[in-house]
Design a protein around this motif. Structure first.
Motif, short mmCIF file in Angstrom:
data_model
loop_
_atom_site.label_atom_id
_atom_site.label_comp_id
_atom_site.label_asym_id
_atom_site.label_seq_id
_atom_site.Cartn_x
_atom_site.Cartn_y
_atom_site.Cartn_z
N GLU A 30 32.36 39.63 57.41
CA GLU A 30 32.92 38.39 56.89
C GLU A 30 34.42 38.51 56.65
O GLU A 30 35.20 37.67 57.10
N ILE A 31 34.83 39.58 55.95
CA ILE A 31 36.25 39.68 55.60
C ILE A 31 37.10 40.00 56.84
O ILE A 31 38.20 39.47 57.00
N LYS A 33 36.46 39.06 59.88
CA LYS A 33 36.54 37.81 60.65
C LYS A 33 37.59 36.87 60.03
O LYS A 33 38.39 36.26 60.73
N GLU A 34 37.55 36.79 58.71
CA GLU A 34 38.47 35.91 58.01
C GLU A 34 39.92 36.35 58.26
O GLU A 34 40.81 35.54 58.52
N ASP A 37 41.01 35.61 61.86
CA ASP A 37 41.42 34.21 61.99
C ASP A 37 42.82 34.00 61.43
O ASP A 37 43.66 33.32 62.04
N HIS A 38 43.06 34.60 60.28
CA HIS A 38 44.36 34.45 59.64
C HIS A 38 45.46 35.02 60.53
O HIS A 38 46.49 34.38 60.75
N SER A 63 42.88 47.51 48.36
CA SER A 63 42.67 46.38 47.45
C SER A 63 41.50 45.52 47.92
O SER A 63 40.77 44.95 47.11
N ILE A 64 41.29 45.44 49.24
CA ILE A 64 40.12 44.72 49.77
C ILE A 64 38.85 45.49 49.39
O ILE A 64 37.88 44.92 48.87
N GLU A 67 37.36 45.19 45.95
CA GLU A 67 36.65 43.97 45.56
C GLU A 67 35.25 43.91 46.15
O GLU A 67 34.53 42.94 45.92
N MET A 68 34.87 44.93 46.95
CA MET A 68 33.54 44.89 47.57
C MET A 68 32.65 45.95 46.92
O MET A 68 33.11 47.02 46.60
N LYS B 8 49.85 38.59 40.41
CA LYS B 8 48.45 38.32 40.81
C LYS B 8 47.82 37.29 39.88
O LYS B 8 47.15 36.37 40.35
N TYR B 27 44.29 30.66 55.51
CA TYR B 27 45.63 30.52 56.07
C TYR B 27 46.38 29.34 55.46
O TYR B 27 47.56 29.42 55.16
N TYR B 47 43.40 37.30 49.86
CA TYR B 47 41.98 37.57 50.17
C TYR B 47 41.26 38.40 49.11
O TYR B 47 40.16 38.02 48.70
N PRO B 48 41.87 39.52 48.66
CA PRO B 48 41.18 40.22 47.56
C PRO B 48 41.00 39.32 46.34
O PRO B 48 39.97 39.38 45.67
N MET B 51 38.13 37.02 47.01
CA MET B 51 36.86 37.76 46.92
C MET B 51 36.44 37.91 45.46
O MET B 51 35.28 37.73 45.12
N ARG B 52 37.44 38.22 44.60
CA ARG B 52 37.11 38.39 43.20
C ARG B 52 36.69 37.05 42.58
O ARG B 52 35.71 36.97 41.86
N ARG B 55 33.25 36.28 43.52
CA ARG B 55 32.27 37.09 42.80
C ARG B 55 32.10 36.59 41.37
O ARG B 55 31.00 36.61 40.82
N ARG B 63 31.21 28.26 55.80
CA ARG B 63 31.79 28.44 57.12
C ARG B 63 31.58 27.15 57.90
O ARG B 63 30.47 26.63 57.96
N LYS B 73 36.37 29.66 57.10
CA LYS B 73 35.72 29.75 55.80
C LYS B 73 36.48 28.87 54.82
O LYS B 73 37.63 29.16 54.49
#
Lengths: 254, 108
Positions: A30-31, A33-34, A37-38, A63-64, A67-68, B8, B27, B47-48, B51-52, B55, B63, B73
């Motif tokens: 998912e990430i 793919k995102e 796209d970006h 950092s990505i 968050e997972m 942030k 984007y 993005y991070p 994601m947070r 969550r 999507r 998305k």
């Protein structure tokens, strides 16, 4: 419209980095793919990878990743399977073939030690791996250590049991029924909890031929061959079913 | 608090506001942030954060095919997200007032 080499390289690196950190495969897809796209849209508008991921790609990947959540929990559910499997196999086998259960003291103590060894071993390695951030291969190796050790232990108990003479404990009819029912309930509980029916399927595959063919007039060798055929067919069917289900799941998530 | 940490927290709030205005994809958000003058922040930073926020249940995503073609998305705010936006807005106004007052008074 396609990505520059540098973007492709970044996405590949990210994919590998997240995989080796033991992250969930669907979340990784998912990430990436995102971000793909970006990057496509950014590059089409004349921006560079650096403008997207910043000066330090590795810091960005971290950092990505931060968050997972780790994906190990999704397969630690198979631990009880390894514990319960051999015990269920022994007990059901004896119930079907002999009726009443009777085990040597050595065998009973062996099962208890095996259970303790397994639970303590798994607890230690889970604690160890959750603290350390190691690669998936290393983590799988560490997690399989208690499984291998306790399995070997159980096998050697079974083997030594034929050589060492200790008093036999007879459980009688009621005792056998109680033990059989408890193991049966444990298997049902595990199957519901883990959402897999692998133990019932394997047990059925192993014992169904015995039950079906016991009363027939077939010769021993044809019983053996037909029995093996049923066993492998059932397990094969189950694996095929799992395979189809997983494929559907993957297609659904894409 | 380091500069990036402070940023942030602020970008978090701005993203909530941007998503609240209109359901959008990554984007788009980065572009909007850039237009508002956040060009020192690399675009991927969002993005991070997303994601947070997902969550924590502040945003949800679906999507969907975009008019331009590829699946994207799209993010939208949840009830909790809207609440967080209100809280951020109040905190920020308070902070802005205080900082301005300090600067105005002390730099005279």
């Amino acid at each position: 419209m396609s990505l520059t080499q540098k973007s492709k390289k970044f996405l590949e690196d990210l994919h590998i980095y997240l995989l080796s950190s033991g992250k969930n495969l669907n979340e990784i897809k998912e990430i990436t793919k995102e971000l793909e796209d970006h990057l496509l849209e950014a590059e089409a508008n004349g921006k560079s990878v650096d403008q997207v991921v910043g000066d330090s790609p590795s810091a960005y990947m971290e950092s990505i990743s931060g968050e997972m959540k780790s994906d190990l929990a999704s397969w630690t559910k198979y631990f009880p399977l390894v514990l319960l499997g051999p015990i269920a196999f022994t007990i059901f086998g004896d119930l079907i073939n002999g009726g009443e259960l009777a085990y040597s003291l050595f065998h009973i103590i062996g099962i208890i030690v095996y259970t303790l060894l397994f639970i303590i071993g798994v607890a230690i390695v889970l604690k160890y791996t959750s603290k350390k951030q190691s690669s998936v291969t290393k983590e799988i190796f560490i997690l399989s250590l208690p499984i291998i050790v306790s399995m070997l232990f159980y096998l050697s108990v079974l083997f030594l049991d034929t050589m060492i003479d200790t008093p036999i404990v007879h459980f009688g009819e009621i005792g056998s029924i109680v033990i059989g029912s408890v193991v049966f309930l444990l298997i049902i509980a595990f199957s519901i909890w883990s959402k897999t029916i692998i133990i019932p399927v394997v047990l059925l595959a192993l014992f169904l031929p015995d039950i079906l063919l016991k009363e027939t007039a077939l010769s021993e060798s044809s019983k053996l061959i037909i029995g093996m055929f049923i066993t492998y067919s059932l397990i094969g069917l189950y694996l095929f079913y799992i395979f189809v289900k997983e494929r559907k799941k993957q297609q659904g998530s894409e | 608090m380091s500069h990036t940490q402070m940023m942030k927290g602020i970008i978090d709030g701005c993203l909530l506001a941007i998503i609240d205005g209109k359901e959008c994809y990554g984007y788009e958000m980065a572009e909007r942030l850039g237009e508002y003058g956040f060009d020192a922040v690399s675009e991927g930073t969002i993005y991070p954060l997303l994601m947070r926020m997902q969550r924590e249940g502040l945003v949800t995503s679906v999507r969907r095919a975009s008019t331009a073609g590829p699946q994207r998305k799209y993010y939208s705010l949840t009830k909790e997200g809207k609440q967080a936006l209100v809280e951020f807005s109040l905190r920020w106004q308070q902070l802005e007032k205080s900082v301005n007052a300090v600067l105005k008074k002390e730099m005279e």
